[in-house]
Design an enzyme around this catalytic site. Sequence first.
Site, PDB file in Angstrom:
ATOM      1  N   CYS A  82     -16.426  10.993 -13.333  1.00  0.00           N
ATOM      2  CA  CYS A  82     -16.036  11.660 -13.668  1.00  0.00           C
ATOM      3  C   CYS A  82     -16.584  12.486 -14.874  1.00  0.00           C
ATOM      4  CB  CYS A  82     -14.787  11.690 -15.175  1.00  0.00           C
ATOM      5  SG  CYS A  82     -13.029  10.534 -14.203  1.00  0.00           S
ATOM      6  N   HIS A 110     -12.929  17.955 -19.294  1.00  0.00           N
ATOM      7  CA  HIS A 110     -11.834  16.809 -18.426  1.00  0.00           C
ATOM      8  C   HIS A 110     -10.959  16.616 -18.223  1.00  0.00           C
ATOM      9  CE1 HIS A 110     -12.260  13.906 -15.283  1.00  0.00           C
ATOM     10  NE2 HIS A 110     -11.783  12.821 -16.289  1.00  0.00           N
ATOM     11  N   ASN A 112      -6.309  13.866 -12.082  1.00  0.00           N
ATOM     12  CA  ASN A 112      -7.510  13.736 -12.707  1.00  0.00           C
ATOM     13  C   ASN A 112      -7.941  14.013 -11.225  1.00  0.00           C
ATOM     14  OD1 ASN A 112     -10.121  13.246 -13.084  1.00  0.00           O
ATOM     15  ND2 ASN A 112      -9.734  10.843 -14.115  1.00  0.00           N
TER      16      ASN A 112
END
Length: 324
Positions: free
Chosen positions: A114, A251, A281
Amino acid sequence: MTIRSVIAACGAYLPSRRLTNADLEKMVETSDEWIVQRTGIRERRIAADGESTGDMAIAAARQAMERAGLKGADIDGIIVATTTPDQSFPSVAIKVQQALATKIGPVFDVQAACSGFIYALAVADNFIRAGQGKCFLVIGAEKMSSILDWDDRGTAILFGDGAGAVILQAEEGKGTVADSGVLSTHLCANGNLKDILYTSGGTSTTQDSGVIIMDGKEVFRYAVQYMADIVSDVLAFNKIDAGQIDWLVPHQANIRIIEGAARKLNLGMDRVVVTVERHGNTSAASIPLALEEAVSAGKIKKGDLLLMEALGAGLTWGAALVRF
Ligand code: UT7
């Protein structure tokens, strides 16, 4: 004189299929209420059958190039951040190069889960500042739906698919925080935490990608701590205070982690780009997707000071201070 990597344009691609919390209620034992309360997510996009990370990366990159008015021959290199490549090799970046007929030059993927987009941005910025190219495509692209255990309610509800791209172009700056472009990047990793977020397989072990396994509580705990630490590093390194940040572009893993980072900066949520409720996500794609959305909506404007930050498997984490 300092060479700066300036964001010339952004592009994005989201698959058309929406998977809502109501859809997930039919698949695993969960509820819209739990998902919204614990994560902030309401829906996420899922790639069509046969639609790959490469296809999404190409679409996002094409849009960024069109907006910048650039042709393939103007692009010196391509870095794609992904943890869900189409194949072990060639890289996703190679597919983008072929599709968009960009120049012969450095073309490769980076894998930092990520945090991948921050890592890719840092690498491209260093190429540009070293004089090894003037124009780079930096892309975050993921098909997270392909590595989910759809029976695991702890992870199936969290992730989505998509791609975002930016074009970085060399420009002369004065070497101060008033410059446009990437002002600093900060990359970190702690391999001692590799077992709290990982995939159950891989090409050299099980010969398939496996599925995501996560100790969510532990990842959450470290995300809050490491994001706070890195924000302090960015402010100290650039000798600025939090009040100078115009936008936090974090993020998009969990609204509670994002709110924690905003609180630490004393930033109102009206200065934070939030897409998690609609995108879930999307791993390495989440920051460039959020950036593109805020720029297209006219929120982020030329000259605004942006703080981007991310944390992912590894654990890896990182941040970038960028004047748009
Ligand atoms: O981008 C990479 C980095 N990833 C992250 O940043 C993710 C970080 N972690 C998180 O966002 C959160 O930890 C989660 C959203 C994954 C989980 O939230 P939580 O508040 O930490 O919940 P939990 O895992 O402690 O679970 C609380 C309860 C448990 O039940 P018991 O043991 O208290 O009876 C879980 O079994 O909630 C249960 N639960 C669910 N219930 C309904 C877990 N997942 C679900 C679900 N629906 N989907």
